[in-house]
Design an enzyme around this catalytic site. Structure first.
Site, PDB file in Angstrom:
ATOM      1  N   GLY A  77     -61.044 -54.885  64.508  1.00 59.40           N
ATOM      2  CA  GLY A  77     -61.323 -55.313  65.864  1.00 59.40           C
ATOM      3  C   GLY A  77     -62.130 -54.326  66.684  1.00 59.40           C
ATOM      4  O   GLY A  77     -62.666 -53.336  66.184  1.00 59.40           O
ATOM      5  N   ASP A 131     -63.130 -41.463  51.942  1.00 59.18           N
ATOM      6  CA  ASP A 131     -62.298 -41.532  50.737  1.00 59.18           C
ATOM      7  C   ASP A 131     -62.640 -42.727  49.870  1.00 59.18           C
ATOM      8  O   ASP A 131     -61.893 -43.063  48.953  1.00 59.18           O
ATOM      9  CB  ASP A 131     -60.817 -41.584  51.135  1.00 59.18           C
ATOM     10  CG  ASP A 131     -60.576 -42.497  52.331  1.00 59.18           C
ATOM     11  OD1 ASP A 131     -60.849 -43.691  52.221  1.00 59.18           O
ATOM     12  OD2 ASP A 131     -60.161 -41.977  53.377  1.00 59.18           O
TER      13      ASP A 131
END
Length: 357
Positions: free
Chosen positions: A220, A333
């Site tokens: 969002g 990552d």
């Protein structure tokens, strides 16, 4: 196989065959260009309320395995693919994608020309869509009448603190839509981690005597979160190093006076070329981005830009001039994708070490 349709709010319709759940669903249709890692994508909390269109030719051929989850609760609204496989070639893949989607009540459609669909979305812009049994007038009326929530972070964030124990630095992770890859990287560095809800106050955080704070990724718009979140960041950064990523990066920027704008087309995929400004080094990273920091709004009195996207020139990293805190738009990552920038976790812990001294 059951015939089903993906319909878009601009009137477009795509016919395919069903897999996964038979539910009818509505969400924002986004394009994901990752060539691998469909499980990590589907279980990433950033895809809350979204129907994911995979441009890779086929998904499902490595099954679903326990090592590749980015969250236990899956909040994607649907999956669109050119084709899917229920036969896993991975010894860890004991569960098929069809069964996994059924378990999580997520509908899927295969047999759609996803490259053409991706082109349509990129030309027309982001829009709502529905997975339905019939592409009739009633289905379009239902789609146009639907309203998607803007409270995604509250729906995906943990409701209570929980630990990820270690014997190293005491790190607090603020959960705006946490990816488990973040916890894995901190665990590899022996951090003693406590995950806290998104609306945790600065006092509650400081009462835990943290060595550092991680602002996680999440779904969002950062503009839908209250000012209290920005106040928490402003207060904490004066005492404790901060590392923000994704939504956490956008909130860190807002807390320090920058502005955020919504991109015309969201970027979801791997291998995006990103330049580190100080070294001119180019790294490749995974992005899940619908908003960006306005470079014209960055005050050079307190922030400096550290990374930029070489394709669209969006700001991909910032650092505070006065405090040992920084943030990045991309995912260091992978999960899935390159891990070229995983050493940013080490840089964060170097800040933590210096601050403790």
């Amino acid at each position: 196989m059951t015939t089903r349709y993906l319909i878009l709010e601009d009137g477009a319709s795509y016919k395919g065959v069903s897999f996964g759940s038979e539910a009818t669903t509505t969400g924002e249709v986004i394009i994901n260009s990752n060539m691998l890692g469909y499980q990590e994508v589907i279980t990433n909390q950033i895809y809350h309320n979204q129907i994911i269109v995979f441009t890779q030719p086929s998904i499902g051929n490595t099954g679903i395995n326990h090592k590749s989850f980015e969250s236990i609760v899956t909040n994607a609204k649907g999956v669109i693919a050119k084709e899917y496989s229920n036969i896993s070639t991975n010894r860890l893949g004991n569960l098929s994608i069809d069964k996994f989607l059924k378990q999580n009540n997520i509908p899927g459609i295969a047999g759609i020309d996803t490259r053409e669909l991706a082109r349509h979305i990129r030309i027309k812009g982001s829009m709502k869509g529905s997975i339905v049994d019939m592409d009739d007038e009633h289905a379009y009326d239902q789609l146009n009448a639907s309203v998607l929530t803007n409270q995604q972070v509250d729906q995906v964030s943990t409701k209570a603190p929980f630990p990820n124990p270690g014997d190293g630095y005491n790190i607090i992770v603020i959960d705006f839509g946490l990816k488990y890859s973040i916890l894995r990287q901190l665990s590899e560095r022996h951090c003693n981690v406590t995950v806290m809800p998104w609306n945790t106050s600065s006092k509650e955080i400081m009462d835990l005597d943290p060595d550092g704070i991680v602002l996680s990724t999440g779904p969002g718009s950062p503009l839908n979160l209250p000012e209290s979140v920005l106040d928490m960041i402003r207060t904490i950064q004066k005492s404790v190093p901060i590392f923000g990523m994704g939504l956490g990066h956008e909130l860190f920027a807002l807390a320090n006076g920058a502005k955020i704008y919504q991109m015309d087309i969201e970027h979801h995929g791997s291998n995006h070329p990103i330049k580190q400004i100080i070294t001119n080094k180019v790294i490749y990273a995974s992005q899940s981005q619908g908003y960006a920091v306005d470079p014209k709004s960055i005050s050079h009195d307190n922030l400096i830009v550290t990374y930029v996207d070489l394709i669209n020139k969006t700001v991909q990293g910032i650092r505070h001039r006065d405090y040992p805190s920084f943030s990045i738009q991309f995912s260091p990552d992978g999960g899935p994708g390159p891990i070229d920038s995983v050493d940013l976790y080490d840089e964060f812990l170097e800040n933590v070490s210096s601050q403790r001294r």
